[in-house]
Design a protein around this motif. Structure first.
Motif, PDB file in Angstrom:
ATOM      1  N   GLU A  46       0.824  -1.202   0.000  1.00 37.33           N
ATOM      2  CA  GLU A  46       0.000   0.000   0.000  1.00 37.33           C
ATOM      3  C   GLU A  46       0.857   1.250   0.000  1.00 37.33           C
ATOM      4  O   GLU A  46       1.982   1.269   0.508  1.00 37.33           O
ATOM      5  CB  GLU A  46      -0.935   0.027   1.217  1.00 37.33           C
ATOM      6  CG  GLU A  46      -0.243   0.091   2.558  1.00 37.33           C
ATOM      7  CD  GLU A  46      -1.223   0.216   3.722  1.00 37.33           C
ATOM      8  OE1 GLU A  46      -2.441   0.326   3.506  1.00 37.33           O
ATOM      9  OE2 GLU A  46      -0.741   0.217   4.871  1.00 37.33           O
ATOM     10  N   PHE A  47       0.289   2.305  -0.549  1.00 38.86           N
ATOM     11  CA  PHE A  47       0.938   3.609  -0.587  1.00 38.86           C
ATOM     12  C   PHE A  47       0.941   4.215   0.807  1.00 38.86           C
ATOM     13  O   PHE A  47      -0.054   4.123   1.538  1.00 38.86           O
ATOM     14  CB  PHE A  47       0.186   4.516  -1.561  1.00 38.86           C
ATOM     15  CG  PHE A  47       0.577   5.959  -1.511  1.00 38.86           C
ATOM     16  CD1 PHE A  47      -0.191   6.871  -0.804  1.00 38.86           C
ATOM     17  CD2 PHE A  47       1.712   6.403  -2.156  1.00 38.86           C
ATOM     18  CE1 PHE A  47       0.158   8.213  -0.760  1.00 38.86           C
ATOM     19  CE2 PHE A  47       2.075   7.733  -2.121  1.00 38.86           C
ATOM     20  CZ  PHE A  47       1.295   8.636  -1.411  1.00 38.86           C
ATOM     21  N   VAL A  48       2.055   4.867   1.162  1.00 40.90           N
ATOM     22  CA  VAL A  48       2.166   5.532   2.456  1.00 40.90           C
ATOM     23  C   VAL A  48       2.242   7.051   2.288  1.00 40.90           C
ATOM     24  O   VAL A  48       1.453   7.788   2.878  1.00 40.90           O
ATOM     25  CB  VAL A  48       3.401   5.031   3.229  1.00 40.90           C
ATOM     26  CG1 VAL A  48       3.590   5.814   4.526  1.00 40.90           C
ATOM     27  CG2 VAL A  48       3.295   3.535   3.508  1.00 40.90           C
ATOM     28  N   ALA A  49       3.202   7.490   1.479  1.00 35.68           N
ATOM     29  CA  ALA A  49       3.389   8.940   1.312  1.00 35.68           C
ATOM     30  C   ALA A  49       4.259   9.188   0.087  1.00 35.68           C
ATOM     31  O   ALA A  49       4.990   8.299  -0.351  1.00 35.68           O
ATOM     32  CB  ALA A  49       4.054   9.551   2.548  1.00 35.68           C
ATOM     33  N   SER A  50       4.171  10.400  -0.437  1.00 38.71           N
ATOM     34  CA  SER A  50       5.043  10.786  -1.544  1.00 38.71           C
ATOM     35  C   SER A  50       5.439  12.249  -1.398  1.00 38.71           C
ATOM     36  O   SER A  50       4.732  13.044  -0.756  1.00 38.71           O
ATOM     37  CB  SER A  50       4.369  10.554  -2.898  1.00 38.71           C
ATOM     38  OG  SER A  50       3.261  11.400  -3.058  1.00 38.71           O
ATOM     39  N   VAL A  51       6.570  12.569  -2.016  1.00 36.63           N
ATOM     40  CA  VAL A  51       7.050  13.952  -2.009  1.00 36.63           C
ATOM     41  C   VAL A  51       7.482  14.321  -3.418  1.00 36.63           C
ATOM     42  O   VAL A  51       8.173  13.569  -4.099  1.00 36.63           O
ATOM     43  CB  VAL A  51       8.212  14.136  -0.999  1.00 36.63           C
ATOM     44  CG1 VAL A  51       9.394  13.237  -1.317  1.00 36.63           C
ATOM     45  CG2 VAL A  51       8.644  15.596  -0.930  1.00 36.63           C
ATOM     46  N   GLY A  52       7.011  15.474  -3.876  1.00 36.70           N
ATOM     47  CA  GLY A  52       7.342  15.961  -5.202  1.00 36.70           C
ATOM     48  C   GLY A  52       8.722  16.589  -5.220  1.00 36.70           C
ATOM     49  O   GLY A  52       9.521  16.445  -4.301  1.00 36.70           O
ATOM     50  N   ARG A  53       8.998  17.304  -6.299  1.00 35.12           N
ATOM     51  CA  ARG A  53      10.330  17.865  -6.506  1.00 35.12           C
ATOM     52  C   ARG A  53      10.722  18.828  -5.394  1.00 35.12           C
ATOM     53  O   ARG A  53      11.882  19.020  -5.096  1.00 35.12           O
ATOM     54  CB  ARG A  53      10.393  18.541  -7.867  1.00 35.12           C
ATOM     55  CG  ARG A  53      10.365  17.560  -9.018  1.00 35.12           C
ATOM     56  CD  ARG A  53      10.314  18.248 -10.343  1.00 35.12           C
ATOM     57  NE  ARG A  53       8.990  18.797 -10.606  1.00 35.12           N
ATOM     58  CZ  ARG A  53       8.692  19.478 -11.695  1.00 35.12           C
ATOM     59  NH1 ARG A  53       9.614  19.707 -12.612  1.00 35.12           N
ATOM     60  NH2 ARG A  53       7.471  19.935 -11.876  1.00 35.12           N
ATOM     61  N   SER A  54       9.733  19.432  -4.794  1.00 32.49           N
ATOM     62  CA  SER A  54       9.965  20.291  -3.645  1.00 32.49           C
ATOM     63  C   SER A  54       9.293  19.658  -2.437  1.00 32.49           C
ATOM     64  O   SER A  54       8.248  19.060  -2.547  1.00 32.49           O
ATOM     65  CB  SER A  54       9.362  21.668  -3.906  1.00 32.49           C
ATOM     66  OG  SER A  54       8.948  22.275  -2.721  1.00 32.49           O
ATOM     67  N   SER A  55       9.889  19.777  -1.276  1.00 29.42           N
ATOM     68  CA  SER A  55       9.296  19.172  -0.076  1.00 29.42           C
ATOM     69  C   SER A  55       7.938  19.754   0.253  1.00 29.42           C
ATOM     70  O   SER A  55       7.222  19.230   1.101  1.00 29.42           O
ATOM     71  CB  SER A  55      10.231  19.346   1.115  1.00 29.42           C
ATOM     72  OG  SER A  55      11.300  18.455   1.038  1.00 29.42           O
ATOM     73  N   GLY A  56       7.537  20.814  -0.423  1.00 33.45           N
ATOM     74  CA  GLY A  56       6.226  21.374  -0.155  1.00 33.45           C
ATOM     75  C   GLY A  56       5.095  20.594  -0.782  1.00 33.45           C
ATOM     76  O   GLY A  56       3.932  20.806  -0.467  1.00 33.45           O
ATOM     77  N   ILE A  57       5.427  19.682  -1.686  1.00 29.65           N
ATOM     78  CA  ILE A  57       4.393  18.916  -2.382  1.00 29.65           C
ATOM     79  C   ILE A  57       4.387  17.508  -1.809  1.00 29.65           C
ATOM     80  O   ILE A  57       5.195  16.665  -2.179  1.00 29.65           O
ATOM     81  CB  ILE A  57       4.679  18.879  -3.891  1.00 29.65           C
ATOM     82  CG1 ILE A  57       4.866  20.301  -4.436  1.00 29.65           C
ATOM     83  CG2 ILE A  57       3.568  18.158  -4.622  1.00 29.65           C
ATOM     84  CD1 ILE A  57       5.375  20.350  -5.842  1.00 29.65           C
ATOM     85  N   THR A  58       3.495  17.251  -0.865  1.00 32.42           N
ATOM     86  CA  THR A  58       3.444  15.946  -0.208  1.00 32.42           C
ATOM     87  C   THR A  58       2.031  15.385  -0.234  1.00 32.42           C
ATOM     88  O   THR A  58       1.055  16.132  -0.248  1.00 32.42           O
ATOM     89  CB  THR A  58       3.918  16.042   1.250  1.00 32.42           C
ATOM     90  OG1 THR A  58       3.108  16.999   1.943  1.00 32.42           O
ATOM     91  CG2 THR A  58       5.371  16.472   1.336  1.00 32.42           C
ATOM     92  N   VAL A  59       1.947  14.068  -0.239  1.00 38.50           N
ATOM     93  CA  VAL A  59       0.671  13.352  -0.199  1.00 38.50           C
ATOM     94  C   VAL A  59       0.814  12.228   0.816  1.00 38.50           C
ATOM     95  O   VAL A  59       1.861  11.574   0.868  1.00 38.50           O
ATOM     96  CB  VAL A  59       0.309  12.769  -1.584  1.00 38.50           C
ATOM     97  CG1 VAL A  59      -1.012  12.010  -1.510  1.00 38.50           C
ATOM     98  CG2 VAL A  59       0.224  13.871  -2.634  1.00 38.50           C
ATOM     99  N   TYR A  60      -0.226  11.991   1.611  1.00 43.02           N
ATOM    100  CA  TYR A  60      -0.198  10.951   2.635  1.00 43.02           C
ATOM    101  C   TYR A  60      -1.430  10.059   2.554  1.00 43.02           C
ATOM    102  O   TYR A  60      -2.522  10.516   2.220  1.00 43.02           O
ATOM    103  CB  TYR A  60      -0.153  11.577   4.036  1.00 43.02           C
ATOM    104  CG  TYR A  60       1.096  12.373   4.324  1.00 43.02           C
ATOM    105  CD1 TYR A  60       1.138  13.737   4.106  1.00 43.02           C
ATOM    106  CD2 TYR A  60       2.233  11.736   4.817  1.00 43.02           C
ATOM    107  CE1 TYR A  60       2.286  14.472   4.359  1.00 43.02           C
ATOM    108  CE2 TYR A  60       3.387  12.459   5.080  1.00 43.02           C
ATOM    109  CZ  TYR A  60       3.410  13.821   4.849  1.00 43.02           C
ATOM    110  OH  TYR A  60       4.556  14.538   5.106  1.00 43.02           O
ATOM    111  N   ALA A  61      -1.227   8.799   2.895  1.00 42.13           N
ATOM    112  CA  ALA A  61      -2.372   7.930   3.112  1.00 42.13           C
ATOM    113  C   ALA A  61      -3.087   8.384   4.383  1.00 42.13           C
ATOM    114  O   ALA A  61      -2.457   8.873   5.322  1.00 42.13           O
ATOM    115  CB  ALA A  61      -1.898   6.485   3.270  1.00 42.13           C
TER     116      ALA A  61
END
Length: 121
Positions: A46-61
């Motif tokens: 399962e997906f937990v988290a991701s971070v884009g090119r900048s640490s300001g772009i994050t997604v969390y389960a």
């Protein structure tokens, strides 16, 4: 060829913290979105988290929101997962992964070998 190497797993009591690290080599790291996934015994990955090119772009389960924080250091080609208030249900092998692009799909092309996280009750 993009390679990812995770570190930082271990055994911790419920309520404790761990910090995972993912070192990435190959390609242009600053362009990549990188994610953390996990797989518990007898469960699907399962997906937990991701971070884009900048640490300001994050997604969390939803299951980790407010407890886990993902970040990156482009100077060190590394991504981190700070895990606080750990629960026994967080026990799993944790993988970092990327498609070596700004977009992270549900089945990334490149994976690390995984690091075990065990949370005791």
């Amino acid at each position: 060829q993009v390679q990812l190497v995770e570190s930082g797993g271990g055994l911790v009591q419920a309520g404790g913290s761990l910090r995972l690290a993912c070192a990435v080599s190959g390609g242009t790291f600053s362009r990549f979105t990188v994610g953390w996934f996990r797989q518990a015994p007898r469960k699907e990955r399962e997906f937990v988290a991701s971070v884009g090119r900048s640490s300001g772009i994050t997604v969390y389960a939803d299951s980790v929101k407010g407890r886990f924080t993902i970040s990156r250091d482009n100077a060190k080609n590394s991504v981190y997962l700070q895990m606080n208030s750990l629960k026994p249900e967080d026990t799993a092998v944790y993988y970092c992964a990327t498609d070596a692009s700004p977009v992270l799909t549900t089945t990334p092309d490149y994976w690390g070998q995984g690091t075990q996280v065990t949370v005791s009750s």
